[in-house]
Design a protein around this motif. Structure first.
Motif, PDB file in Angstrom:
ATOM      1  N   ILE A 208      -2.149  -5.993   3.391  1.00 19.52           N
ATOM      2  CA  ILE A 208      -1.183  -5.419   4.345  1.00 19.52           C
ATOM      3  C   ILE A 208       0.223  -5.925   3.992  1.00 19.52           C
ATOM      4  CG2 ILE A 208      -0.487  -5.441   6.794  1.00 19.52           C
ATOM      5  CD1 ILE A 208      -3.624  -5.674   7.362  1.00 19.52           C
ATOM      6  N   GLY A 209       0.318  -7.198   3.669  1.00 18.90           N
ATOM      7  CA  GLY A 209       1.613  -7.791   3.309  1.00 18.90           C
ATOM      8  C   GLY A 209       2.158  -7.243   1.993  1.00 18.90           C
ATOM      9  N   LEU A 210       1.278  -6.987   1.033  1.00 18.78           N
ATOM     10  CA  LEU A 210       1.717  -6.411  -0.250  1.00 18.78           C
ATOM     11  C   LEU A 210       2.363  -5.047  -0.017  1.00 18.78           C
ATOM     12  CD1 LEU A 210       0.678  -6.605  -3.679  1.00 18.78           C
ATOM     13  CD2 LEU A 210      -0.108  -4.440  -2.818  1.00 18.78           C
ATOM     14  N   LEU A 211       1.717  -4.248   0.829  1.00 21.87           N
ATOM     15  CA  LEU A 211       2.246  -2.900   1.090  1.00 21.87           C
ATOM     16  C   LEU A 211       3.571  -2.966   1.846  1.00 21.87           C
ATOM     17  CD1 LEU A 211      -1.199  -1.376   2.050  1.00 21.87           C
ATOM     18  CD2 LEU A 211       0.092  -0.844  -0.023  1.00 21.87           C
ATOM     19  N   ALA A 212       3.783  -4.064   2.571  1.00 17.94           N
ATOM     20  CA  ALA A 212       5.049  -4.246   3.297  1.00 17.94           C
ATOM     21  C   ALA A 212       6.098  -4.939   2.428  1.00 17.94           C
ATOM     22  CB  ALA A 212       4.799  -5.055   4.563  1.00 17.94           C
ATOM     23  N   GLY A 213       5.754  -5.242   1.180  1.00 14.79           N
ATOM     24  CA  GLY A 213       6.741  -5.808   0.263  1.00 14.79           C
ATOM     25  C   GLY A 213       6.884  -7.321   0.338  1.00 14.79           C
ATOM     26  N   GLU A 214       5.859  -8.025   0.862  1.00 12.44           N
ATOM     27  CA  GLU A 214       5.940  -9.495   0.933  1.00 12.44           C
ATOM     28  C   GLU A 214       5.959 -10.165  -0.445  1.00 12.44           C
ATOM     29  OE1 GLU A 214       2.505 -11.031   2.840  1.00 12.44           O
ATOM     30  OE2 GLU A 214       3.240 -10.576   4.857  1.00 12.44           O
TER      31      GLU A 214
END
Ligand SMILES: NC(=O)c1ccc[n+]([C@@H]2O[C@H](COP(=O)([O-])OP(=O)(O)OC[C@H]3O[C@@H](n4cnc5c(N)ncnc54)[C@H](OP(=O)(O)O)[C@@H]3O)[C@@H](O)[C@H]2O)c1
Length: 335
Positions: free
Chosen positions: A320-326
């Motif tokens: 989820i964080g990867l898709l949000a650019g974390e």
């Protein structure tokens, strides 16, 4: 060895943005290998933007099933083997899914060299590095002095694609989300310029930075950034369609980018998609690419950024964080 196998189950497919509601944690017994099979333990599970795309339906692989272990690739260690050529302790690349242990046919796992750090086998020497290498060099084919634009430029594939373009003598502009990522790709990775796509008009910013047009656009995102690049392409430019992460984590957009196909015609563009495995065979294939990548890493010309998160239970939030650019660089979870 513990006697349980922790598993992350894809319990439902997301309707819009991915949340933790799509996953549940489960425990099962550790399976035993049959004839020709190996039992492997996942060491590092790869997090890929494509994990989300697989939830949308058929891609280059079949659609994910619900109520099954979430699929995904990993670096794993052989624990028990009934397959020829594989022994306990071997490090392999395997489609383990999101779980501690998996039994797989021996022919479906690939034995890897034990290099340090091991994580490089998932990042620069794995699918990530090979995707950047083949997509950029075999399709984009940047020439010295040409202008290359890379999107998701601070991500796993993009951070390497941009650096390889620099190695080939191109002028490189990265598109990334936020001022920190933009500063990082310039200051640490050597990109010439950066565009923060969250800060304003990307098309105009690209026009200002690329007055003679874009010769190669390495597209990881699709959508609005693709459209901005399309309008800024130079005649006879090449667009490398690597992925479309802006469209994975939502309901499909109502309409596509403007300028298709008109600008492709008038600017005489070459637009080509690819899947990394397309390039593995032959004298210029995977082994050749790996030897080039290794020499660039060894000489310090190619910097490898990895983003390692601990704990199998954190796989859902890591995606989820990867898709949000974390993430910066290649995200993976240490199991
Ligand atoms: N063709 C192939 O064989 C192949 C193989 C591997 C990967 N890929 C593709 O390569 C691309 C990169 O994948 P990856 O696994 O390396 O992931 P990644 O780039 O490490 O992570 C995804 C990045 O996408 C950016 N992003 C998210 N939403 C966005 C949006 N709406 N618009 C623009 N950028 C957005 C985020 O960075 P920001 O903070 O900059 O938004 C995020 O960090 C994906 O499209 C993937 O499908 C293709």
């Amino acid at each position: 060895m513990p006697d349980i196998n922790r598993q992350v189950i894809l319990s439902q497919k997301p309707q819009g943005k991915l949340t933790s509601a799509s996953f549940t944690l489960a425990e099962g017994p550790i399976p035993s290998p049959g004839e020709g099979e190996v039992l492997v333990k996942a060491r590092f599970v790869s997090l890929d933007a494509a994990n989300r795309a697989w939830m949308q339906g058929v891609t280059y692989r079949s659609a994910l099933e619900t109520d099954a272990v979430m699929q995904g690739g990993a670096l794993a260690e052989v624990v028990a083997s009934r397959a020829e050529g594989l022994a306990p302790g071997d490090i392999v690349s395997a489609e383990t899914g999101w779980q501690d242990y998996a039994v797989l046919p021996g022919r479906h796992v690939t034995k890897l060299p034990k290099l340090e750090p091991l994580t490089h086998l998932l990042s620069v020497y794995g699918v990530t590095g090979l995707t950047a290498y083949f997509g950029l060099l075999r399709i984009g084919d940047p020439q010295p002095g040409e202008t290359v634009v890379v999107s998701a430029a601070a991500g796993a594939v993009g951070s390497l694609a941009g650096q390889i373009a620099k190695l080939k003598g191109a002028r490189v502009i990265g598109v990334a989300g936020g001022p920190e990522k933009c500063a990082w790709i310039k200051d640490e990775l050597g990109f010439d310029e950066a565009i923060d796509y969250k800060a304003g008009d990307v098309r105009r910013a690209m026009r200002a930075l690329c007055p003679n047009g874009v010769n190669v656009y390495f597209d990881n995102v699709g959508g609005d950034v693709f459209e901005a690049a399309l309008f800024n392409m130079a005649n006879h430019g090449r667009i490398v369609c690597c992925g479309a992460v802006s469209q994975y984590d939502d309901v499909p957009p109502a309409h596509g980018p403007r300028g298709v196909p008109g600008l492709i015609v008038t600017k005489r563009l070459k637009v080509q998609g690819f899947v990394v495995m397309d390039f593995y065979e032959g004298p210029q294939g995977r082994d050749f690419a790996l030897s080039e990548l290794q020499s660039w890493v060894a000489s310090g010309k190619l910097k490898v950024q990895e983003d390692v998160i601990d704990g199998l239970e954190n796989l859902p939030s890591a995606l989820i964080g990867l898709l949000a650019g974390e993430n910066r660089g290649k995200r993976m979870v240490r199991v």
